[in-house]
Scaffold this active site. Structure first.
Site, PDB file in Angstrom:
ATOM      1  N   GLU A  81      -4.120   2.236  -7.152  1.00 24.59           N
ATOM      2  CA  GLU A  81      -4.488   3.316  -6.238  1.00 24.59           C
ATOM      3  C   GLU A  81      -3.580   4.523  -6.490  1.00 24.59           C
ATOM      4  OE1 GLU A  81      -6.822   1.808  -2.553  1.00 24.59           O
ATOM      5  OE2 GLU A  81      -4.730   2.090  -2.050  1.00 24.59           O
ATOM      6  N   HIS A 133       0.855  -1.193   0.000  1.00 23.90           N
ATOM      7  CA  HIS A 133       0.000   0.000   0.000  1.00 23.90           C
ATOM      8  C   HIS A 133       0.889   1.241   0.000  1.00 23.90           C
ATOM      9  CE1 HIS A 133      -2.884   3.032   1.221  1.00 23.90           C
ATOM     10  NE2 HIS A 133      -3.832   2.191   0.852  1.00 23.90           N
TER      11      HIS A 133
HETATM   12  P1  13P Z   1      -9.783   6.366   0.429  1.00 24.75           P
HETATM   13  O1  13P Z   1     -10.913   5.534  -0.136  1.00 24.75           O
HETATM   14  O2  13P Z   1     -10.056   6.853   1.798  1.00 24.75           O
HETATM   15  O3  13P Z   1      -9.351   7.442  -0.525  1.00 24.75           O
HETATM   16  O4  13P Z   1      -8.525   5.384   0.589  1.00 24.75           O
HETATM   17  C1  13P Z   1      -8.151   4.579  -0.463  1.00 24.75           C
HETATM   18  C2  13P Z   1      -7.169   3.577   0.028  1.00 24.75           C
HETATM   19  O5  13P Z   1      -6.009   3.904   0.282  1.00 24.75           O
HETATM   20  C3  13P Z   1      -7.626   2.203   0.238  1.00 24.75           C
HETATM   21  O6  13P Z   1      -6.562   1.327   0.392  1.00 24.75           O
END
Ligand code: 13P
Length: 256
Positions: A165, A95
């Site tokens: 992401e 992550h």
């Molecule tokens: P948000 O949905 O709060 O933007 O976070 C995304 C995230 O990092 C999920 O792993």
């Protein structure tokens, strides 16, 4: 194939009781959906307690991180092997918030390989810090995938999920989520990278989008950006909102 919706609770909530209540509420809603696999990734300290509340398979638990060695002198770490031994089936690896704390591509790769060995589903996160005009971010994402999946065998690909992401779209400081076109562009890039690495076998890997997903935009991401699911942060802490996201996923016809 069922849509995969993963809630990443990050370091919330601060009390076990809250976590239990949220999880119970999510589990109840998730249990009614046949076309959705729901995964909740709570803070590690709550996993064993929440595990007692999971009975079915429609809503299961995942870890936000773990260490790759089975056991040893690694103060403060919890191993993938330990998580697997209490029945945790999913693990998020790489992550961006962990990469920002110093997690390297090499370490991410070790965790991916260890997760596979423990028969877990590894949710590999990739994503750029910012977008540039020259498309350098595309090369960056492709390299992140190649580095993280180095040494993974074709027969192990069904244990891998890739979550795109973009860092600029994550969290309460993000101005906005990625657009559908942004997400679609990278979904296609990920598919191409996987095809280059693994040929047609690469297509078995599910691809998720994450970054400011909420009840309003979930449906469109799922429908138009060719993803197999979503990785949800803030919105997964509100059972009502998360339930609406699950409902959006339930309504989409299963694919693959
Ligand atoms: P948000 O949905 O709060 O933007 O976070 C995304 C995230 O990092 C999920 O792993």
């Amino acid at each position: 194939m069922k849509k995969l919706i993963i809630g990443n609770w990050k370091m919330y909530p601060s009390k076990l009781k809250d976590a239990q209540e949220k999880f119970k509420a999510i589990k109840k809603i998730a249990g009614t959906f046949r076309n959705v696999q729901t995964v909740v990734c709570p803070p590690l300290v709550y996993i064993s307690e929440l595990k007692k509340l999971t009975t079915g398979y429609r809503c299961v638990l995942g870890s936000q991180n773990a260490w790759f060695e089975k056991e040893g002198a690694f103060t403060g770490e919890v191993s993938l092997s330990m998580l697997a031994s209490i029945g945790v089936q999913y693990v998020i690896v790489g992550h961006s918030e962990r990469r920002a704390m110093g997690e390297t591509d090499e370490l991410v790769n070790k965790k991916v390989l260890a997760g596979i060995k423990e028969k877990m589903t590894v949710v590999l996160c990739v994503g750029e810090r910012e977008r540039d005009q020259d498309g350098e971010y595309m090369r960056f994402i492709s390299e992140q995938i190649k580095d993280a999946l180095h040494g993974v065998q074709k027969k192990e690909l069904k244990q891998i999920v890739i979550a795109y992401e973009p860092i600029w779209a994550i969290g309460k400081h993000a101005d906005h989520p990625a657009s559908i076109d942004d997400a679609l562009e990278v979904t296609i890039l990920i598919k191409k990278t996987l095809a280059d690495m693994f040929g047609k076998d690469g297509a078995i890997i599910s691809i998720l989008y994450g970054g400011s997903v909420d009840a309003k935009n979930a449906w469109e991401f799922l429908l138009k950006s060719q993803v197999d699911g979503l990785l949800v942060g803030r919105a997964s802490l509100d059972p009502k909102v998360f339930g609406e996201i699950l409902e959006s996923a339930e309504k989409i016809k299963p694919s693959k």
